[in-house]
Design an enzyme around this catalytic site. Structure first.
Site, short mmCIF file in Angstrom:
data_model
loop_
_atom_site.label_atom_id
_atom_site.label_comp_id
_atom_site.label_asym_id
_atom_site.label_seq_id
_atom_site.Cartn_x
_atom_site.Cartn_y
_atom_site.Cartn_z
N ASP A 14 90.29 -93.22 29.18
CA ASP A 14 90.16 -91.85 28.67
C ASP A 14 88.87 -91.18 29.10
O ASP A 14 88.62 -90.03 28.73
CB ASP A 14 90.31 -91.82 27.15
CG ASP A 14 89.44 -92.84 26.44
OD1 ASP A 14 88.95 -93.78 27.11
OD2 ASP A 14 89.25 -92.73 25.22
N ASP B 161 81.75 -97.21 33.76
CA ASP B 161 81.90 -96.86 32.35
C ASP B 161 82.88 -95.70 32.16
O ASP B 161 83.93 -95.86 31.57
CB ASP B 161 80.56 -96.55 31.68
CG ASP B 161 80.63 -96.62 30.17
OD1 ASP B 161 81.62 -97.15 29.65
OD2 ASP B 161 79.70 -96.15 29.51
N GLY C 35 82.81 -98.22 20.36
CA GLY C 35 82.47 -97.22 19.36
C GLY C 35 81.01 -97.34 18.96
O GLY C 35 80.25 -98.11 19.56
N HIS D 270 81.27 -104.51 23.35
CA HIS D 270 80.22 -103.52 23.60
C HIS D 270 79.00 -103.88 22.74
O HIS D 270 79.09 -103.91 21.51
CB HIS D 270 80.69 -102.12 23.19
CG HIS D 270 81.50 -101.41 24.23
ND1 HIS D 270 82.79 -101.76 24.53
CD2 HIS D 270 81.18 -100.36 25.04
CE1 HIS D 270 83.25 -100.94 25.47
NE2 HIS D 270 82.29 -100.08 25.80
N HIS E 256 84.22 -102.61 33.86
CA HIS E 256 83.96 -101.80 32.66
C HIS E 256 84.20 -100.34 33.00
O HIS E 256 83.37 -99.65 33.57
CB HIS E 256 82.51 -102.00 32.18
CG HIS E 256 82.24 -101.43 30.83
ND1 HIS E 256 81.79 -102.19 29.77
CD2 HIS E 256 82.36 -100.17 30.33
CE1 HIS E 256 81.65 -101.43 28.70
NE2 HIS E 256 81.99 -100.19 29.02
N HIS F 244 86.55 -96.91 31.19
CA HIS F 244 87.42 -96.43 30.11
C HIS F 244 88.47 -95.47 30.66
O HIS F 244 88.13 -94.48 31.32
CB HIS F 244 86.59 -95.72 29.03
CG HIS F 244 85.69 -96.64 28.27
ND1 HIS F 244 86.02 -97.13 27.02
CD2 HIS F 244 84.47 -97.16 28.57
CE1 HIS F 244 85.05 -97.92 26.58
NE2 HIS F 244 84.09 -97.95 27.50
N GLU G 55 73.75 -101.40 23.98
CA GLU G 55 73.69 -100.12 24.70
C GLU G 55 72.88 -99.14 23.85
O GLU G 55 71.69 -98.96 24.04
CB GLU G 55 75.08 -99.58 24.98
CG GLU G 55 75.07 -98.24 25.71
CD GLU G 55 76.43 -97.56 25.74
OE1 GLU G 55 76.59 -96.61 26.52
OE2 GLU G 55 77.32 -97.93 24.96
#
Length: 301
Positions: A23, A300, A181, A208, A19, A21, A211
């Protein structure tokens, strides 16, 4: 003889990452370079040190909204094939330097088409960057395999299209599909057609859930959507009662999550940064591992 648990040994140990990202891991210097090269004018500063401080301050703010602010800038400079390739290449370099041997890096192609790229061109550029990064790492004596998860934004309406993208690239480096998102107000069941498409094509997906939002998002992700893994899932502790003798009672949702052996992509430092968990010491990773949940530890961003 037991190997000492030092930072150096942890860095040297081979690791898998499920996991992370794309970006969320750009080097500040790269952001400044790309902004200058491609005319992005939205940066709060073009000083590399000051930009790094801006990113760190946002990350450690304890607010999910503040935590997400830097993404406008990282995504803003990732709108060309060359920029996407560079970011993907450097991602592999950084992971290899940390002794990661296998990684699944996720990103949302729909966020990178403002400059006129097609979704396919976006994925092509990222996969090429990963492949070139793998070869560069091999030349330095490091072995790493990097694969991609394509993500759909849960507040948008392109999830079926992104799922189809995942299938088109499944033999080229894309190993699955994800939605990400804001959880509150955007339940995973809004995207049932995308998950059904993935199942019909014998493909895997993660969601996701659990969280920023709580148990209902986990319930929908596993019971209605059929997620193979959960991105985060840390809020499952809300369905676990720990007694004074350290024994624990699992609620029905926690029980089925454990019994089905659905992996949790736990991200301790990120959970602290966004305020989902108060501190690393209070993170429930150890509890969940002791109770035999299938837990993994990830970065993350």
């Amino acid at each position: 003889m037991t190997t000492p648990l030092t930072l150096e040994n942890i860095q040297r140990a081979p690791k898998a990452l499920l996991h992370d990202h794309l970006d969320g891991g750009l080097r500040p210097a790269t952001v400044v370079d790309l902004a200058a090269e491609y005319g992005y004018e939205g940066l709060p500063t073009t000083d590399v040190g000051e930009l790094a401080t801006f990113f760190r301050t946002a990350a450690h703010s304890g607010s999910l909204v503040r935590y997400l602010e830097p993404f406008a800038h990282t995504v803003g400079v990732m709108q060309t094939p060359e920029a996407l390739h560079r970011v993907a290449f450097e991602c592999v370099e950084d992971l290899a330097a940390d002794s990661v041997v296998y990684a699944e890096i996720r990103f949302a192609p729909e966020l990178h088409i403002d400059g006129g790229l097609s979704l396919d061109a976006v994925v092509d550029a990222v996969l090429a960057g990963f492949a070139d990064g793998e070869r560069a790492a091999e030349r330095t004596g490091k072995t790493i395999v990097v694969r991609c998860l394509v993500t759909a934004m849960r507040h948008a309406a392109r999830s079926r299209e992104i799922a189809e993208l995942a299938i088109r690239f499944r033999d080229k480096g894309v190993v699955g599909f994800d939605i990400a998102g804001a959880e509150a107000g955007y339940p995973p069941t809004r995207h049932l057609d995308a998950f059904e498409y993935m199942r019909n094509n014998n493909a895997r997906f993660t969601i996701h859930a659990g969280e920023a939002f709580g148990l209902p998002s986990i319930q929908e992700a596993i019971s209605f959507c059929g997620a193979d893994r959960l991105g985060h899932g840390v809020r499952i502790v809300d369905d676990i009662t720990v007694h004074d003798d350290s024994d624990a009672t699992l609620g029905r949702l926690a029980s089925i999550l454990r019994d089905k052996r659905i992996p949790l992509e736990l991200c301790p430092s990120s959970n602290v940064q966004t305020g989902a968990v108060a501190s690393i010491a209070e993170h429930p990773f150890a509890l969940l591992a002791r109770l035999r949940f299938r837990v993994t530890v990830n970065t993350d961003n």
